[in-house]
Design a protein around this motif. Structure first.
Motif, PDB file in Angstrom:
ATOM      1  N   TYR A  87      37.153  26.751  32.129  1.00 13.59           N
ATOM      2  CA  TYR A  87      35.819  27.284  32.426  1.00 13.59           C
ATOM      3  C   TYR A  87      35.236  28.076  31.254  1.00 13.59           C
ATOM      4  O   TYR A  87      34.233  28.755  31.406  1.00 13.59           O
ATOM      5  N   LYS A  88      35.850  27.957  30.086  1.00 10.43           N
ATOM      6  CA  LYS A  88      35.477  28.768  28.928  1.00 10.43           C
ATOM      7  C   LYS A  88      33.998  28.648  28.560  1.00 10.43           C
ATOM      8  O   LYS A  88      33.380  29.621  28.135  1.00 10.43           O
ATOM      9  N   ASP A  89      33.421  27.475  28.710  1.00  7.77           N
ATOM     10  CA  ASP A  89      32.023  27.259  28.339  1.00  7.77           C
ATOM     11  C   ASP A  89      31.098  27.177  29.554  1.00  7.77           C
ATOM     12  O   ASP A  89      29.935  26.805  29.421  1.00  7.77           O
ATOM     13  N   GLN A  90      31.625  27.494  30.728  1.00  8.79           N
ATOM     14  CA  GLN A  90      30.815  27.469  31.946  1.00  8.79           C
ATOM     15  C   GLN A  90      30.492  28.902  32.370  1.00  8.79           C
ATOM     16  O   GLN A  90      31.139  29.851  31.932  1.00  8.79           O
ATOM     17  N   GLU A  91      29.519  29.037  33.230  1.00  4.68           N
ATOM     18  CA  GLU A  91      29.176  30.354  33.749  1.00  4.68           C
ATOM     19  C   GLU A  91      30.306  30.869  34.642  1.00  4.68           C
ATOM     20  O   GLU A  91      30.771  30.172  35.540  1.00  4.68           O
ATOM     21  N   ILE A  92      30.734  32.090  34.358  1.00  6.29           N
ATOM     22  CA  ILE A  92      31.753  32.756  35.160  1.00  6.29           C
ATOM     23  C   ILE A  92      31.134  34.041  35.700  1.00  6.29           C
ATOM     24  O   ILE A  92      30.631  34.860  34.934  1.00  6.29           O
ATOM     25  N   VAL A  93      31.146  34.202  37.023  1.00  4.46           N
ATOM     26  CA  VAL A  93      30.645  35.422  37.657  1.00  4.46           C
ATOM     27  C   VAL A  93      31.867  36.202  38.134  1.00  4.46           C
ATOM     28  O   VAL A  93      32.692  35.682  38.887  1.00  4.46           O
ATOM     29  N   VAL A  94      31.979  37.458  37.664  1.00  3.53           N
ATOM     30  CA  VAL A  94      33.144  38.287  37.976  1.00  3.53           C
ATOM     31  C   VAL A  94      32.713  39.456  38.865  1.00  3.53           C
ATOM     32  O   VAL A  94      31.724  40.128  38.579  1.00  3.53           O
ATOM     33  N   HIS A  95      33.457  39.685  39.939  1.00  2.00           N
ATOM     34  CA  HIS A  95      33.151  40.839  40.789  1.00  2.00           C
ATOM     35  C   HIS A  95      34.416  41.584  41.183  1.00  2.00           C
ATOM     36  O   HIS A  95      35.528  41.081  41.049  1.00  2.00           O
ATOM     37  N   CYS A  96      34.221  42.809  41.655  1.00  3.34           N
ATOM     38  CA  CYS A  96      35.314  43.650  42.142  1.00  3.34           C
ATOM     39  C   CYS A  96      34.744  44.552  43.238  1.00  3.34           C
ATOM     40  O   CYS A  96      33.763  44.184  43.886  1.00  3.34           O
ATOM     41  N   ARG A  97      35.313  45.702  43.443  1.00  2.83           N
ATOM     42  CA  ARG A  97      34.851  46.604  44.500  1.00  2.83           C
ATOM     43  C   ARG A  97      33.505  47.247  44.161  1.00  2.83           C
ATOM     44  O   ARG A  97      32.600  47.270  44.976  1.00  2.83           O
ATOM     45  N   SER A  98      33.380  47.767  42.915  1.00  3.26           N
ATOM     46  CA  SER A  98      32.171  48.511  42.558  1.00  3.26           C
ATOM     47  C   SER A  98      31.467  48.018  41.298  1.00  3.26           C
ATOM     48  O   SER A  98      30.374  48.457  40.999  1.00  3.26           O
ATOM     49  N   GLY A  99      32.122  47.149  40.556  1.00  6.15           N
ATOM     50  CA  GLY A  99      31.540  46.656  39.309  1.00  6.15           C
ATOM     51  C   GLY A  99      32.237  47.175  38.064  1.00  6.15           C
ATOM     52  O   GLY A  99      31.982  46.694  36.967  1.00  6.15           O
TER      53      GLY A  99
END
Length: 98
Positions: A55-67
């Motif tokens: 996924y290196k060249d694809q959009e990756i959306v990362v989330h957690c508890r608060s950012g």
């Protein structure tokens, strides 16, 4: 890349838009509240980086508890050559308020 708001994330999830979704919370947090993202706790990210190579060249959306942890994950991934990483400020706490 620019961060993504929780509102935009919800719309994109509701529309089944294509992006790689990563949750960097601990497993117990993920079990309590799962939005369908792949769970790799932040501390494990360096050891499981090969799982994200495709996924290196694809959009990756990362989330957690608060950012906060997802912000650190974004910086780490960018330092490893991932070019389209977006953080979700407010994280799951803000998402729950929608």
């Amino acid at each position: 890349m620019e961060d993504i708001t929780v509102k935009e994330l919800k719309e994109r999830l509701d529309n089944n838009e294509k992006f790689f979704f990563l949750d960097v919370r601990e497993e117990w947090e993920y079990d309590d509240d799962n939005l369908g993202a792949k769970n790799i706790p932040l501390a494990n990210l360096p050891h499981q980086l090969d799982e994200l190579e495709a996924y290196k060249d694809q959009e990756i959306v990362v989330h957690c508890r608060s950012g906060a942890r997802s912000g650190n994950a974004k910086k780490f991934l960018e330092s490893k050559g991932f070019s389209k990483v977006r953080n979700v400020p407010g994280g799951i706490l803000a998402f729950r308020e929608l």
